[in-house]
Design a protein around this motif. Structure first.
Motif, PDB file in Angstrom:
ATOM      1  N   GLU A 186       0.943  -1.057  -0.180  1.00  0.00           N
ATOM      2  CA  GLU A 186      -0.064  -0.116  -0.058  1.00  0.00           C
ATOM      3  C   GLU A 186       0.614   1.315  -0.029  1.00  0.00           C
ATOM      4  O   GLU A 186       0.443   2.263  -0.464  1.00  0.00           O
ATOM      5  CB  GLU A 186      -0.835   0.035   1.242  1.00  0.00           C
ATOM      6  CG  GLU A 186      -2.013  -1.079   1.207  1.00  0.00           C
ATOM      7  CD  GLU A 186      -1.467  -2.612   1.564  1.00  0.00           C
ATOM      8  OE1 GLU A 186      -0.396  -2.753   2.161  1.00  0.00           O
ATOM      9  OE2 GLU A 186      -2.175  -3.531   1.326  1.00  0.00           O
ATOM     10  N   TYR A 192      -1.847  -4.904 -10.006  1.00  0.00           N
ATOM     11  CA  TYR A 192      -1.605  -4.104  -8.709  1.00  0.00           C
ATOM     12  C   TYR A 192      -0.709  -2.815  -9.289  1.00  0.00           C
ATOM     13  O   TYR A 192      -1.117  -1.559  -9.018  1.00  0.00           O
ATOM     14  CB  TYR A 192      -1.022  -4.623  -7.618  1.00  0.00           C
ATOM     15  CG  TYR A 192      -0.995  -3.819  -6.241  1.00  0.00           C
ATOM     16  CD1 TYR A 192      -2.163  -3.566  -5.574  1.00  0.00           C
ATOM     17  CD2 TYR A 192       0.198  -3.046  -5.851  1.00  0.00           C
ATOM     18  CE1 TYR A 192      -2.233  -2.897  -4.393  1.00  0.00           C
ATOM     19  CE2 TYR A 192       0.278  -2.400  -4.953  1.00  0.00           C
ATOM     20  CZ  TYR A 192      -1.058  -2.304  -3.998  1.00  0.00           C
ATOM     21  OH  TYR A 192      -1.182  -1.246  -2.957  1.00  0.00           O
ATOM     22  N   GLN A 198     -11.304   4.465  -2.295  1.00  0.00           N
ATOM     23  CA  GLN A 198     -11.071   2.901  -2.505  1.00  0.00           C
ATOM     24  C   GLN A 198     -12.244   2.079  -2.291  1.00  0.00           C
ATOM     25  O   GLN A 198     -12.146   1.072  -3.179  1.00  0.00           O
ATOM     26  CB  GLN A 198     -10.243   2.903  -1.213  1.00  0.00           C
ATOM     27  CG  GLN A 198      -9.790   1.574  -0.953  1.00  0.00           C
ATOM     28  CD  GLN A 198      -8.724   1.072   0.144  1.00  0.00           C
ATOM     29  OE1 GLN A 198      -8.279   2.165   0.847  1.00  0.00           O
ATOM     30  NE2 GLN A 198      -8.633  -0.088   0.688  1.00  0.00           N
ATOM     31  N   ASP A 249      -9.625  -1.026  -4.929  1.00  0.00           N
ATOM     32  CA  ASP A 249      -8.749  -0.935  -4.272  1.00  0.00           C
ATOM     33  C   ASP A 249      -8.182   0.305  -3.938  1.00  0.00           C
ATOM     34  O   ASP A 249      -8.474   1.370  -4.322  1.00  0.00           O
ATOM     35  CB  ASP A 249      -7.568  -1.469  -5.604  1.00  0.00           C
ATOM     36  CG  ASP A 249      -7.647  -2.991  -5.804  1.00  0.00           C
ATOM     37  OD1 ASP A 249      -7.091  -3.753  -4.754  1.00  0.00           O
ATOM     38  OD2 ASP A 249      -7.887  -3.505  -6.869  1.00  0.00           O
ATOM     39  N   ALA A 250      -7.056   0.418  -3.149  1.00  0.00           N
ATOM     40  CA  ALA A 250      -6.264   1.504  -2.980  1.00  0.00           C
ATOM     41  C   ALA A 250      -5.572   1.966  -4.210  1.00  0.00           C
ATOM     42  O   ALA A 250      -5.004   1.349  -4.835  1.00  0.00           O
ATOM     43  CB  ALA A 250      -5.458   1.525  -2.007  1.00  0.00           C
TER      44      ALA A 250
END
Length: 936
Positions: free
Chosen positions: A661, A698, A919, A924-925
């Motif tokens: 993160e 990601y 988010q 997702d962040a």
């Protein structure tokens, strides 16, 4: 191509388009300039020639008009990509006041609107569902195409495309808006035109009318302000006048920023006043308000004129059962219009009173109007920003006044047909000046831009004084530095003449060919930087964010000469940058080989969406080691891929880089590029595939944000057809999550391809058959649901169908309901995260679904509440917002359900999503430092 016989000037205005011309004669200086009266429809089959072509289009309903009603004096042809049956000009303007949802207006404002895709079919913005839409580029092209055909009808042997044509644009138009204007001209059959800034055109017209007395009239006017308040923009420029004996020179030394503030805003303010009287606090639809604006525009022009009546009636014509109280009439008084125009838009303010920059809740029809409508405050801000050059130009004329205020004023635009507004502006600037100023005459504010465009064409041929000034702004290259704002290198200084190539010989760049290269550009209209350094080519300055505005980057994949080189043998070349302001007023940048000057690569201007607010990055000390690890595990050497290491890859990366993160944007994209190089080896084992999909998705999320992400997506998309190697439930779930995460980088066609493959599993019927139900679960059903809702570039009809499926499932089954409610909210959201708002599900449809959601128990399932928040989130644009009645019911239930206060605020007011809310919507962040576009 035939030689030009005429000079033609086209004022492609927000409200009206005007054409002027003169014949090219031996004594060109004295060749008379005339207006070209434009043939246009004023009623069914009725054609009249008028000096103004209203910049309006009307898209008739099927069967509303016969082909014979649209007959023009020529065999009409439309622009490629345009509708076949369309009305342009006065009849289009009048029909828009009677029938709602079918009129295109303010195309020029949309052409400069950075928050939408200006080449997508989005107009009319408040159009009804059955209306064929067009892009701002096509709309602009259609006006130019109409003019070309009207001209050619009367000049068979001197077609417009063969003449010397000048099209005017606001001085504040950025690089993108200028290029789109040129594209519109090309679509209209005018491939070779020149662009001219509108305030300069006004000045050219003034000089053409006063050339015999200009020296005397400007002897005591060393600096003039040109204030052009058009239909859509307020355009400001400073012109310096110098006398050297009998030789007069004029130079443009200052240009204002882009202000979406003009007559449209005043019309809208009057429409809001009329709306209150018609509806007794009941709001009109966006389409009805558009219709009302056409009438308040007429009222404004009448009540601001010299011989204005005391009041003017406005009639709201019926539109079936939705009419508020039947056909009604109300009155607007002269006093009210004067009060709104003078006190709201041209108030008497002090020199130090600057505009309020807070975000405005009024975002009517999707256009980002300025939050403060006081033109006088924006003029004050402009003069404050140009104090240094103004002081220098004024010299002794400034006397004791600490404010460097111009001594001459040249006003243009329809509002200045009103002596009241003209007088108010003069008095305000005289108050700042602490003394009298010279008001330069402009007897025809509606025509002077077109007339001035012809005068400019004369000046280009040496038949009239040419205004100097060159580039309206300075262009800088952003040189990024680790952990700092970086520096800005001046590539082309403000004032550089057109056609003059500037070579930065002191700087060399090493370019890798065959890969995308990016140049981040900044622009500035400021005159001095840092320690009072004047803008000049090659100047290197610290970046002050208040002085610079970012442009979309120049980006290109430069092709090398040796096609035989493999991936590990990069071809590099040493280059210098060569820049010039082209004759048409746009920036041209080339990379010139140091070894061979003939070898040049022209950089292409990137106009695709940009969402990253770039923050300077410090390279993480563990990044190199992590990239080496990934390279080894996904290399061509199978022996180097340790099975233990691939299992612990995620933990090893987090041990070196910190928790995922916290990975910054630079780290994410750097890892992505390493993973991408190993994409062919992702199928080496089930663990290789799982890690590759999870990490790559990601690192690439949300599919855009960096200028070279479009190139990255081109490398990734071919993998879709290859599918996955290890086809089990977890594998399929990882696969769909991967595409959901990067879906923002997929175009509409690619998203439709994905939907076509998964729709059979999402269809409600699939769950009724045990066999197909099991197949859906095995294929990762829940991940497919969330993926489908993230495909924001789908057409609204596809989104509406998907949303109806998920609503039905949410109401009738319990399994996967969190995903179903989340998907319903995401699909029905008023504000997409990255898509264009013209593809939003219509608010009328959302209002049909809301009662069913209001019946549910939100305290047991708060995802239903969050879906309603997205469906009712306030945008300020009434084409998108649900009714006040629906809004109040949702707010009441949200408060009862004790949801976070931020959720209620999103429905009550125009507000950005918090990080947690973003988010939740995205799933997702988001990468640190990346803000999703929410102004579409």
């Amino acid at each position: 191509m035939a030689s030009s016989q005429y000079l033609v000037g086209i004022d492609l205005g927000t409200t009206n388009t005007v054409v002027a011309f003169c014949e090219i004669q031996d004594d060109l200086s004295n060749s008379p300039v005339e207006l070209f009266a434009i043939d246009q429809l004023v009623g069914p089959g009725e054609v009249v020639r008028k000096p103004l072509l209203p910049s309006f289009r009307y898209h008739p309903a099927k069967g509303q008009v016969a082909d014979s009603d649209l007959t023009l004096p020529w065999e009409s042809s439309t622009v490629s990509g345009d509708n076949k049956q369309v009305i342009i000009g006065e009849w289009a303007r009048e029909l828009g006041a009677k029938v709602e949802g079918r009129q295109v207006s303010s195309a020029k404002s949309w052409l400069s609107h950075q928050g939408v895709d200006r080449e997508s079919d989005i107009l009319p913005w408040a159009g009804t569902a059955d209306v064929d839409k067009v892009s701002p580029v096509i709309a602009s092209a259609s006006y130019l195409n109409h003019i070309r055909q009207a001209w050619n009808h009367r000049h068979h042997y001197n077609k417009l495309e063969d003449q010397d044509v000048v099209i005017t644009v606001p001085a504040s138009f950025d690089e993108t808006a200028r290029k789109l204007t040129l594209k519109a001209a090309k679509l209209a059959g005018l491939p070779k035109v020149h662009l001219l800034e509108e305030p300069q055109a006004v000045c050219y017209d003034w000089y053409a009318r006063h050339k015999d007395t200009a020296n005397q009239e400007l002897a005591q006017v060393p600096l003039m302000l040109v204030c052009d308040v058009g239909g859509g923009t307020t355009d400001l420029s400073l012109i310096e006048a110098k006398l050297d004996g009998d030789d007069l020179s004029l130079n443009r030394i200052g240009v204002g920023e882009h202000l979406m503030l003009g007559g449209d805003n005043l019309d809208l303010a009057l429409a809001h006043l009329a709306e209150q009287r018609f509806g007794q606090n009941k709001k009109l639809t966006a389409a009805s308000l558009t219709k009302l604006i056409q009438q308040t525009r007429k009222a404004k022009e009448t009540l601001l004129s010299d011989s204005a009546p005391d009041e003017m009636k406005i009639t709201m014509l019926g539109s079936g059962s939705r009419l508020i109280g039947g056909t009604k009439s109300i009155a607007l008084t002269k006093h009210e219009v004067h009060q709104i125009a003078l006190d709201g838009f041209f108030p008497r303010t002090e020199y130090h009173h600057l505009p309020d920059k807070k975000r405005s809740a009024v975002v009517e029809f999707g256009l980002p109007y300025v939050s403060d409508p006081a033109v006088s405050k924006h003029v004050a801000e402009f003069l404050n920003l140009h104090q240094e050059v103004s002081t220098e130009a004024l010299g002794g004329a400034q006397q004791s006044n600490p404010n460097a205020v111009p001594v001459g004023l040249l006003l243009n635009g329809g509002v200045f047909n009103s002596p009241l507004i003209t007088n108010r502006v003069v008095k305000t600037i005289e108050q700042w000046k602490q003394g009298p100023i010279s008001l330069l005459s402009n007897p025809h504010p509606d025509w002077s831009v077109a007339l001035g465009a012809v005068a400019f064409a004369k000046a280009r041929r040496g038949a009239q004084l040419k205004i100097g000034g060159g580039s309206a702004r300075s262009y800088f290259l952003h040189l990024q530095e680790k952990n700092k704002q970086g520096k800005a290198l001046c590539l082309l200084a403000k004032g550089t003449d057109e056609g003059q190539e500037i070579r930065l010989s002191g700087r060399r760049f090493s370019l890798t060919l065959g890969e995308p290269v990016r140049f981040n550009l900044l622009t500035s209209t400021h005159d001095f930087f840092g320690q009072h350094q004047k803008a000049q080519n090659g100047l290197l300055v610290e970046i002050d964010p208040d002085q610079f505005s970012p442009l979309p980057p120049y980006i290109s994949t430069l092709q090398g000469s040796d096609a035989e080189l493999n991936v590990n043998q990069k071809e590099r070349v040493e280059v210098q940058l060569a820049c010039q302001l082209t004759e048409v007023g746009t920036l041209k940048i080339e990379c010139v080989s140091v070894e061979d000057e003939q070898q040049r690569w022209q950089l292409e201007f990137e106009v695709r969406k940009q969402a990253e607010s770039e923050k300077e990055h410090q390279v993480h000390p563990g990044l190199d080691a992590c990239q080496s690890l990934v390279s080894r595990l996904y290399s061509g050497n199978k022996n180097s891929a340790d099975t233990k290491e691939i299992k612990t890859l995620n933990k090893d990366l987090e041990r070196k880089l910190g928790k995922k993160e916290s990975w910054d944007f630079h780290t994410l994209r750097s890892l992505l590029d390493t993973l991408s190089l190993g994409r062919k080896r992702r199928r080496r084992s089930e663990q290789h595939e799982k890690n590759w999909l999870r990490l790559t998705g990601y690192c690439m999320r949300p599919g855009f944000g960096d200028a070279t992400d479009s190139w990255r997506m081109e490398q990734i998309w071919p993998l879709y057809q290859q599918s996955i190697q290890f086809q089990n439930h977890q594998g399929w779930s990882d696969w769909w999550v991967f595409w959901r995460r990067i879906s923002g980088g997929l175009n509409q066609e690619q998203q439709e391809t994905i939907l076509a493959d998964i729709a059979k599993y999402l269809h409600p019927g699939a769950m009724k058959n045990p066999k197909s139900q099991q197949a859906a679960k095995d294929k990762g059903y829940e991940a497919m649901v969330r993926l489908s809702a993230s495909l924001e570039n789908l057409h609204q009809e596809d989104k509406t169908l998907l949303a109806s499926w998920f609503l039905s499932k949410g109401l009738n089954q319990t399994q996967f309901n969190q995903a179903h409610w989340w998907a319903l909210g995401r699909l029905s959201s008023r504000t997409p995260l990255y898509g264009s708002q013209h593809n939003v599900i219509p608010r009328e449809q959302v209002e049909q679904w809301l009662p069913k959601l209001l019946e549910q128990d939100w305290s047991k399932e708060n995802m239903i509440a969050f879906a309603c928040v997205l469906m009712c989130r306030k945008t300020g644009d009434r084409t998108l917002d649900v009714s006040d009645d629906s809004r109040s019911k949702v707010i009441e239930k949200l408060k009862q359900a004790k949801v976070p206060a931020g959720w209620v605020e999103l429905v009550e007011t125009v507000k950005d999503l918090s990080e947690n809310e973003q988010q939740r919507v995205f799933g997702d962040a988001l990468p640190s430092g990346l803000t999703l576009i929410q102004s579409h």
